[in-house]
Write an enzyme that holds these catalytic residues in place. Sequence first.
Site, PDB file in Angstrom:
ATOM      1  N   HIS A 266      42.485  33.311  50.125  1.00  0.00           N
ATOM      2  CA  HIS A 266      41.318  33.870  49.437  1.00  0.00           C
ATOM      3  C   HIS A 266      41.749  34.509  48.126  1.00  0.00           C
ATOM      4  O   HIS A 266      42.852  35.004  47.993  1.00  0.00           O
ATOM      5  CB  HIS A 266      40.561  34.870  50.302  1.00  0.00           C
ATOM      6  CG  HIS A 266      41.380  36.027  50.798  1.00  0.00           C
ATOM      7  ND1 HIS A 266      42.343  35.890  51.790  1.00  0.00           N
ATOM      8  CD2 HIS A 266      41.384  37.329  50.455  1.00  0.00           C
ATOM      9  CE1 HIS A 266      42.891  37.066  52.030  1.00  0.00           C
ATOM     10  NE2 HIS A 266      42.336  37.960  51.224  1.00  0.00           N
ATOM     11  N   LEU A 267      40.862  34.433  47.166  1.00  0.00           N
ATOM     12  CA  LEU A 267      41.094  34.986  45.838  1.00  0.00           C
ATOM     13  C   LEU A 267      40.189  36.199  45.659  1.00  0.00           C
ATOM     14  O   LEU A 267      38.976  36.108  45.846  1.00  0.00           O
ATOM     15  CB  LEU A 267      40.762  33.925  44.782  1.00  0.00           C
ATOM     16  CG  LEU A 267      41.030  34.289  43.332  1.00  0.00           C
ATOM     17  CD1 LEU A 267      42.533  34.459  43.082  1.00  0.00           C
ATOM     18  CD2 LEU A 267      40.461  33.211  42.415  1.00  0.00           C
TER      19      LEU A 267
END
Length: 156
Positions: free
Chosen positions: A105-106
Amino acid sequence: MKAPDDPGCVFCDIVRGEAEASVPYADDHVMVVMDIGAVTPGHLLVIPRVHAVGLEDLDEETGAHIWRVGHRMGRALRRSGLRCEGVNVFLADGEAALQEVFHFHLHVFPRFADDGFRIDANWGTRARALLDAEAAAVRSGLDLLPPGREPLHSDE
């Protein structure tokens, strides 16, 4: 896009609609959700719909799409009306990098003066010989990767 396949993963649960999430954006490849443990109001997570623990597990095309969406979300934060004097885009890949949820995830989150977020390190200037040796090590790592979609250009 393949359905997420890790039954113990909270992000897979969110993607499957089995866990609650506040979703400002979604497409066939990613979901953007509000981070329940936000650094600042507006903290977003861009998560792929396919389960991938980290960079090694994520195909480059999906990775590029995640970064494109993250870029767009950062621009949206600037226009959102939320307090946003700057934006951080942050990736934690692996436990040593402070990854806490092991589904790629960013993070994209608004920043403002005195918001309390800090990254602390022993900043210093590296000798050119060390930088050159490290650049050579990275080039050798690139040689071990399968070819990408587009050629990489270097200053060699």
